[in-house]
Design a protein around this motif. Structure first.
Motif, short mmCIF file in Angstrom:
data_model
loop_
_atom_site.label_atom_id
_atom_site.label_comp_id
_atom_site.label_asym_id
_atom_site.label_seq_id
_atom_site.Cartn_x
_atom_site.Cartn_y
_atom_site.Cartn_z
N ALA A 1 -6.97 -5.45 -7.53
CA ALA A 1 -5.74 -5.02 -6.85
C ALA A 1 -5.24 -6.15 -5.97
CB ALA A 1 -6.02 -3.77 -6.02
N ALA A 2 -3.99 -6.55 -6.15
CA ALA A 2 -3.46 -7.71 -5.43
C ALA A 2 -3.52 -7.51 -3.92
CB ALA A 2 -2.02 -7.98 -5.87
N ASN A 3 -3.17 -6.30 -3.44
CA ASN A 3 -3.16 -6.09 -1.99
C ASN A 3 -4.57 -5.95 -1.42
OD1 ASN A 3 -3.60 -3.65 -3.26
ND2 ASN A 3 -2.32 -2.45 -1.85
N PHE A 4 -5.56 -5.72 -2.28
CA PHE A 4 -6.94 -5.69 -1.80
C PHE A 4 -7.52 -7.10 -1.72
CE2 PHE A 4 -11.54 -5.46 -2.62
CZ PHE A 4 -11.93 -4.64 -1.56
N MET A 5 -7.01 -8.00 -2.53
CA MET A 5 -7.57 -9.35 -2.57
C MET A 5 -7.12 -10.19 -1.38
SD MET A 5 -9.57 -9.74 -5.18
CE MET A 5 -9.61 -11.49 -5.55
N ALA A 6 -5.83 -10.16 -1.02
CA ALA A 6 -5.34 -11.06 0.04
C ALA A 6 -3.96 -10.61 0.50
CB ALA A 6 -5.29 -12.50 -0.46
N ARG A 7 -3.59 -11.04 1.72
CA ARG A 7 -2.23 -10.89 2.24
C ARG A 7 -1.85 -12.21 2.88
NH1 ARG A 7 -1.79 -7.35 6.64
NH2 ARG A 7 0.43 -7.10 6.22
N ASP A 8 -0.74 -12.78 2.45
CA ASP A 8 -0.36 -14.07 3.02
C ASP A 8 0.37 -13.87 4.36
OD1 ASP A 8 2.25 -13.29 2.43
OD2 ASP A 8 2.40 -14.57 0.66
N GLY A 9 0.65 -14.97 5.03
CA GLY A 9 1.24 -14.92 6.36
C GLY A 9 2.60 -14.24 6.38
N ARG A 10 3.42 -14.47 5.38
CA ARG A 10 4.75 -13.87 5.35
C ARG A 10 4.67 -12.35 5.23
NH1 ARG A 10 7.86 -18.14 1.30
NH2 ARG A 10 7.46 -20.01 2.55
N MET A 11 3.74 -11.88 4.40
CA MET A 11 3.61 -10.44 4.24
C MET A 11 3.02 -9.81 5.50
SD MET A 11 4.44 -8.02 2.30
CE MET A 11 4.90 -9.00 0.87
N ARG A 12 2.13 -10.54 6.18
CA ARG A 12 1.60 -10.01 7.45
C ARG A 12 2.71 -9.91 8.49
NH1 ARG A 12 -2.60 -13.72 6.52
NH2 ARG A 12 -1.85 -15.07 8.21
N ALA A 13 3.66 -10.85 8.45
CA ALA A 13 4.77 -10.80 9.40
C ALA A 13 5.72 -9.66 9.09
CB ALA A 13 5.52 -12.13 9.38
N LEU A 14 5.91 -9.35 7.81
CA LEU A 14 6.83 -8.29 7.42
C LEU A 14 6.20 -6.91 7.60
CD1 LEU A 14 9.51 -7.36 6.12
CD2 LEU A 14 8.37 -7.59 3.89
N VAL A 15 4.98 -6.74 7.08
CA VAL A 15 4.30 -5.44 7.13
C VAL A 15 3.21 -5.54 8.18
CG1 VAL A 15 3.05 -3.69 5.82
CG2 VAL A 15 4.78 -5.12 4.68
N MET A 16 3.50 -5.05 9.38
CA MET A 16 2.55 -5.18 10.48
C MET A 16 1.54 -4.04 10.50
SD MET A 16 5.06 -6.50 13.51
CE MET A 16 6.03 -7.99 13.33
N ASP A 17 1.98 -2.85 10.11
CA ASP A 17 1.09 -1.69 10.15
C ASP A 17 0.45 -1.52 8.78
OD1 ASP A 17 -0.25 0.51 10.94
OD2 ASP A 17 1.47 1.87 10.96
N GLU A 18 -0.51 -2.36 8.47
CA GLU A 18 -1.16 -2.36 7.16
C GLU A 18 -2.53 -1.70 7.27
OE1 GLU A 18 -2.19 -2.09 3.89
OE2 GLU A 18 -0.52 -3.50 3.67
N SER A 19 -2.81 -0.81 6.32
CA SER A 19 -4.08 -0.08 6.33
C SER A 19 -5.22 -0.84 5.67
CB SER A 19 -3.90 1.27 5.61
OG SER A 19 -2.88 2.03 6.21
#
Length: 690
Positions: free
Chosen positions: A399-417
């Motif tokens: 699963a792509a979201n289980f493997m990694a989150r890059d800096g841009r996605m961390r900036a956009l989606v702050m409330d990540e489970s």
């Protein structure tokens, strides 16, 4: 030719598949002849079977090879039996026109639906695994085969066969296994298997994950073939020069060393002191990335490591690709069943749907239909629970979201489970000594975490560790702090995320206390456990009610339908034993099962499942095995555990553990970190609004 026919002990049994078998063999039979089939068990002392082989007695082979040598002998005999063309004797007496022998699964190939598989029935997979039809026990070689009898007058009964066919069977087995000319091949087969076992043991002492021998042929002929690809075009594997991963390992093989001297593998050398030296690549403990462009051999290399948990026959091309036995492939499995699994290290703070007042507790996560990320998180945690020391991960099936989150996605989606695996692999290794081998080709954030990087370029391996470290430093992603919890890509492992030992709930296990049958579903990709007195069709179960069904289609390290079916039999055994072991967790139960298999083999499991009221010599489980797959191949404990935890309807309970005070301290620390993280997100949100 050595005659040892009188050394075989022969016994005959009624064949449960006799009617099906008679139909096939009656085709083309004329002149009033009839056919019948029976089962024959044959046993011979190994010292008599092998004799004095090349000045090396059986005792020397036994002492040098031990249990691995016995498994290799049985495997070689099974392969040799399948290769033989002439397994028939004619004109036994005035009534018996002929008798012939075949393996137990041959009768299952006779239905019209599977007729096309008959031509390929002589192709054996290249893995050396224990079987229930050819096995060594108590210093004897034991066989169970099917004997086909063609008679002139009437259908013979069991007594007729015993009176007439005992001596012909002894003669036929002596003829088939006249191994004098094949002794060098047999000894090479034994030595190859024993060497792989000893490489595996040495890897454990080195705290390494795998060894890939130079000259190995990793790719297969096709996606459905076990045969190695021809070279060329296949590129033989070579460890990168001037790399600390490029090493030579030496193994003391004792008197078996000389039988490896004629090996065609250039990386193997035998000296005069029974020492065998192999050169290749050692995958060390820690975090190892396998990187490269598309179609450059990344997944093929990882697959060779995954299959390295099994011994291979000489000539497979990967016989010197060996991995520790506790290496487990983890992947995403959308839709898998999960019950009471602590995935809080990866998944937390899940949103609460409208109308639901209670938040989902990911320390006790359950789902009938897990997502890609939650299923992969459960797979990682369950592998930890079962004692894995290395995890093999391919981004292609993750699963792509289980493997990694890059800096841009961390900036956009702050409330990540989701806390990605990228952030956890270092903590897993530092806290639990669980290594990770990860195939990566698209997310550069992974370059912040590895201890070693293997780069594949046009199927050639290079050590890119230093270059990866330079790139990581240049982009500086690894220096971002994660709300006071540490460097974002190198989080410490939270103790609260460590799985507590679980066991099947007694109320569920007792449903399978007796009369349990195993059925193969979906063409060999799933199985079902059901009560034998249940008249419902097994295929109907998966449509109406999935309880007792397990989807095994994405359990990567299964070898065959026989191994899958054997896992179902072992799961039935575990469920019957669990209520009697209330303090044994999943890993402990699997260890008990492994010990039983080491001592008694797969047949011991079948006999243990015998029903108390069944007065027959064999259990229903044994009869169902004959009807479904013919014989069993031993699975690893990890695959058995994976089938168990995927059984729809299973309820798992945690075993209470003593609290030494550290758990409460860890809980308070976790709450503090969550509070700090929430405050950080709140500040960032307020700034973004401004």
């Amino acid at each position: 030719m050595r005659d040892f026919s009188s050394m075989w002990s022969i016994d005959f049994l009624v064949d449960p598949l006799e009617s099906r078998h008679r139909y096939h063999h009656s085709n083309g039979i004329t002149n009033g002849s009839t056919t019948a089939s029976f089962l024959v068990t044959a046993s011979i002392p190994l010292k008599d079977f092998l004799g004095d082989i090349h000045q090396t007695s059986y005792q020397e082979v036994q002492q040098a090879g031990g249990r691995a040598a016995r498994v290799a002998i049985a495997d070689f005999c099974a392969r040799y039996f399948v290769r033989q063309e002439c397994k028939e004797l004619k004109e036994i007496d005035n009534n018996f026109r002929s008798v012939s022998l075949e393996t137990l699964d041959q009768a299952l190939l006779y239905s019209k639906r599977r007729q096309r598989y008959q031509n390929g029935s002589k192709v054996c997979p290249p893995y050396v695994v224990e079987r229930s039809d050819f096995y060594c026990q108590d210093d004897n070689l034991n066989l169970m085969l099917r004997i086909n009898c063609c008679t002139n007058h009437g259908t013979p009964n069991l007594q007729d066969v015993e009176d007439t066919c005992t001596i012909p069977c002894q003669q036929l087995l002596s003829k088939i296994f006249s191994l004098d000319s094949l002794i060098p091949e047999l000894l090479h087969h034994i030595a190859c298997t024993v060497l792989q076992q000893r490489i595996r043991q040495q890897l454990m002492t080195m705290e390494a994950v795998a060894f890939l021998g130079n000259g190995s042929i990793l790719p297969r002929k096709s996606g459905k073939s076990h045969a190695p690809m021809a070279s060329p075009p296949a590129v033989p594997f070579q460890a990168p020069k001037d790399s600390r991963m490029s090493q030579s390992i030496s193994i003391d093989m004792g008197p078996l060393a000389k039988y490896l001297a004629k090996s065609t593998t250039p990386s193997l050398q035998v000296n005069n002191h029974n020492m065998v030296t192999l050169s290749g690549l050692v995958v060390p403990g820690g975090i190892t990335l396998i990187c490269g462009g598309g179609y450059h051999g990344k997944s093929t290399t990882l697959q060779a490591i995954a299959m390295g948990v099994y011994d291979k026959i000489p000539g497979d091309g990967r016989e010197w690709c060996v991995s520790v036995s506790s290496a487990v492939t983890v992947r995403a499995e959308d839709g898998r069943y999960v019950n009471n699994c602590n995935i809080s290290a990866f998944i937390s703070n899940l949103p609460t749907p409208p109308g639901v007042t209670k938040a989902m507790d990911t320390k006790h996560f359950s789902s009938q239909d897990a997502s890609g990320s939650t299923s992969q998180a459960a797979n990682v945690v369950e592998a930890m629970e079962m004692g894995a020391t290395a995890m093999l991960v391919d981004e292609d099936i993750s699963a792509a979201n289980f493997m990694a989150r890059d800096g841009r996605m961390r900036a956009l989606v702050m409330d990540e489970s989701i806390t990605p695996l990228l952030y956890r692999v270092n903590g897993l290794y530092q806290t639990h000594k669980i290594s990770s081998v990860v195939v990566v080709g698209g997310v550069g954030d992974w370059l912040d975490v590895p201890h070693n990087v293997l780069l594949l370029d046009k199927y050639v391996a290079y050590d890119a560790t230093k270059k990866a470290q330079s790139i990581s430093y240049q982009f500086s992603y690894g220096h971002v702090q994660y709300a006071g919890r540490g460097v974002v890509h190198r989080l410490e492992w939270d103790r609260s995320g460590t799985p507590i030992p679980r066991r099947p709930l007694d109320s569920f296990a007792q449903q399978y206390g007796s009369d349990v049958s195993v059925s193969i579903l979906d063409g060999g990709h799933a199985l079902s456990l059901h009560r034998d007195n249940d008249d419902s069709d097994a295929m109907q179960v998966i449509d109406d009610d999935e309880e007792g069904c397990a989807d095994a289609s994405r359990i990567q390290q299964f070898l065959s339908r026989k191994q899958l079916y054997a896992s179902g039999v072992c799961v039935a055994w575990l469920l019957q034993r669990a209520p009697n072991n209330p303090h044994a967790g999943l890993q402990s139960l699997l260890q008990q099962l492994d010990d039983l298999l080491d001592n008694g083999g797969m047949n011991q499991i079948l006999q243990d499942l015998r029903e108390e009221r069944n007065g027959s010599k064999h259990s229903k489980a044994w009869i169902h095995t004959l009807e479904t797959v013919g014989y069993l191949e031993r699975p690893r404990s990890f695959e058995i555990g994976q089938v168990l935890t995927r059984l729809h309807g299973i309820k798992m309970e945690e075993i209470p553990v003593e609290d030494d005070g550290e758990e409460e301290a860890a809980r308070l620390e976790e709450e503090r970190k969550k509070k700090a993280l929430a405050e950080l997100w709140a500040k960032r949100k307020s700034k973004s609004i401004e």
